[in-house]
Enzyme design. Structure first.
Site, PDB file in Angstrom:
ATOM      1  N   CYS A  96       0.815  -1.201   0.000  1.00  0.00           N
ATOM      2  CA  CYS A  96       0.000   0.000   0.000  1.00  0.00           C
ATOM      3  C   CYS A  96       0.859   1.265   0.000  1.00  0.00           C
ATOM      4  CB  CYS A  96      -0.999  -0.063   1.149  1.00  0.00           C
ATOM      5  SG  CYS A  96      -2.397   1.034   0.881  1.00  0.00           S
ATOM      6  N   HIS A 217      -3.699  -5.517   1.365  1.00  0.00           N
ATOM      7  CA  HIS A 217      -2.874  -5.756   2.558  1.00  0.00           C
ATOM      8  C   HIS A 217      -2.808  -7.245   2.917  1.00  0.00           C
ATOM      9  CE1 HIS A 217      -2.238  -1.609   4.118  1.00  0.00           C
ATOM     10  NE2 HIS A 217      -3.308  -1.359   3.396  1.00  0.00           N
ATOM     11  N   GLU A 219      -0.822  -8.624   4.937  1.00  0.00           N
ATOM     12  CA  GLU A 219      -0.509  -8.782   6.371  1.00  0.00           C
ATOM     13  C   GLU A 219      -1.768  -8.704   7.233  1.00  0.00           C
ATOM     14  OE1 GLU A 219      -0.434  -6.044   4.796  1.00  0.00           O
ATOM     15  OE2 GLU A 219      -0.667  -4.307   6.116  1.00  0.00           O
TER      16      GLU A 219
END
Ligand code: GLN
EC number: 6.3.5.3
Length: 255
Positions: A96, A217, A219
Site C-alpha cells: 500500500c 494488505h 498482512e
C-alpha cells in the site's frame, strides 16, 4: 537451516509495521522494525537482512502525495544502498503506502536509475476505499512472492490506489496480481476494482521478480480469524496473505 531476517522500515506515519512484522514472523523470518533515521545513520545495516519491507500507512502524512516524501528520501539518500541490496539477491516488498513509495522512487517497475515511470493517484471514487477485494495471481509473472498462488481475498484501505502510466509502460509491467469479481473474472467494475486502476492491476513486480508491491494488505489476513466471515463460513487454517510472506522467506532461505 539458515536464518532469514526481514527489515521493516518505519517512518513517521507508518501504521502497518507491527502487522507486517507479525506476518513475516509467522512465515518463519526474524524481523526488526527499523526507523528510517536509524537506517540513514547507518545504511550498512541493510546488509544484515535478506528481505526489506515498506509497510502501509500515511508516511510523512502523505504530504505532497502518498509516499512522495519517503520516496524522495529513499531515492536520494539510500538509493545506491538499496540497489546493491537488490543486486546481491535481496527481496523487497511494498504494501500500500509502501507500493506508493516504491513507484515514486522508480524502484518499481525499475530500474531506479530510469526514474519514476508510473504513479498511484487518487481513487476514481474520490474517497478512501476500505473493503475486501477478490484477486487473481498472474501465473506467468516471475514474481517470487506470488509463486504457486491462484486466487486471493484481501482487504484494501487507500485513498490513492489508482495505477496510472503510459500504455507502453503499463503493457510491459510484470503484473503479479489483478482485481477480479468474486468469481475470479477480470475487467470487473467498481467496487471490485476499488480505485479504478488501469488493467485491474493490484500488484506488480520488477523484472527480476524479487521486488514486489501491491495495494491490498496481505498482512491483514494471515490468520483464519481475520476473515470477515470466519464464524459463518468456517475458520480457515490460515489467511490468504500468509503465503506471500512464506514464499519470500522460503526463497531467501534457499539462496
Ligand atoms: N493503507 C495504506 O497504506 C494507505 C496508503 C495511503 N495513505 C493512501 O491512503 O492511499
Amino acid at each position: 537451516m539458515s536464518k532469514v531476517k526481514t527489515l521493516i522500515l518505519r517512518t513517521p506515519g507508518t501504521n502497518c509495521d507491527v502487522e507486517t512484522s507479525y506476518a513475516f514472523e509467522l512465515a518463519g523470518s526474524e524481523t526488526e522494525l527499523v526507523h528510517i533515521n536509524k537506517l540513514l545513520a547507518k545504511p550498512s545495516l541493510l546488509s544484515e537482512f535478506q528481505i526489506m519491507a515498506f509497510p502501509g500507512g500515511f508516511g510523512y502524512g502523505d504530504d505532497l502525495g502518498a509516499g512522495r516524501v519517503l520516496a524522495n528520501e529513499v531515492r536520494l539518500k539510500l538509493g545506491e544502498k538499496i540497489s546493491r541490496f537488490h543486486e546481491s539477491g535481496g527481496l523487497i516488498i511494498g504494501i500500500c503506502n509502501g507500493f506508493q513509495a516504491l513507484v515514486k522512487t522508480g524502484i518499481l517497475p525499475g530500474p531506479m536509475k530510469d526514474g519514476q515511470k508510473i504513479t498511484l493517484t487518487d481513487n476514481n471514487s474520490g474517497r478512501f476505499e476500505c473493503r475486501w477485494t477478490y484477486l487473481s495471481v498472474n501465473p506467468f509473472s516471475t514474481c517470487v512472492f506470488t509463486q504457486g498462488l491462484d486466487r486471493l481475498y484481501l482487504p484494501v484501505a487507500h485513498g490513492e490506489g489508482k495505477l496510472l502510466g503510459s500504455p507502453e509502460v503499463i503493457n510491459k509491467l510484470n503484473s503479479a496480481v489483478y482485481y477480479t469479481d468474486k468469481d475470479g473474472k477480470r475487467n470487473a467494475p467498481y467496487p471490485a476494482n476499488p480505485a479504478g486502476t488501469l488493467m485491474d492491476i493490484a500488484g506488480i513486480a520488477d523484472e527480476s521478480g524479487r521486488i514486489f508491491a501491491l495495494m491490498p494488505h496481505p498482512e491483514r489476513f494471515v490468520r483464519g480469524s481475520q476473515h470477515p466471515r470466519w464464524t459463518g463460513e468456517g475458520l480457515k487454517k490460515e489467511g490468504d496473505g500468509l503465503k506471500i510472506f512464506t514464499n519470500a522467506v522460503k526463497w531467501a532461505r534457499e539462496v
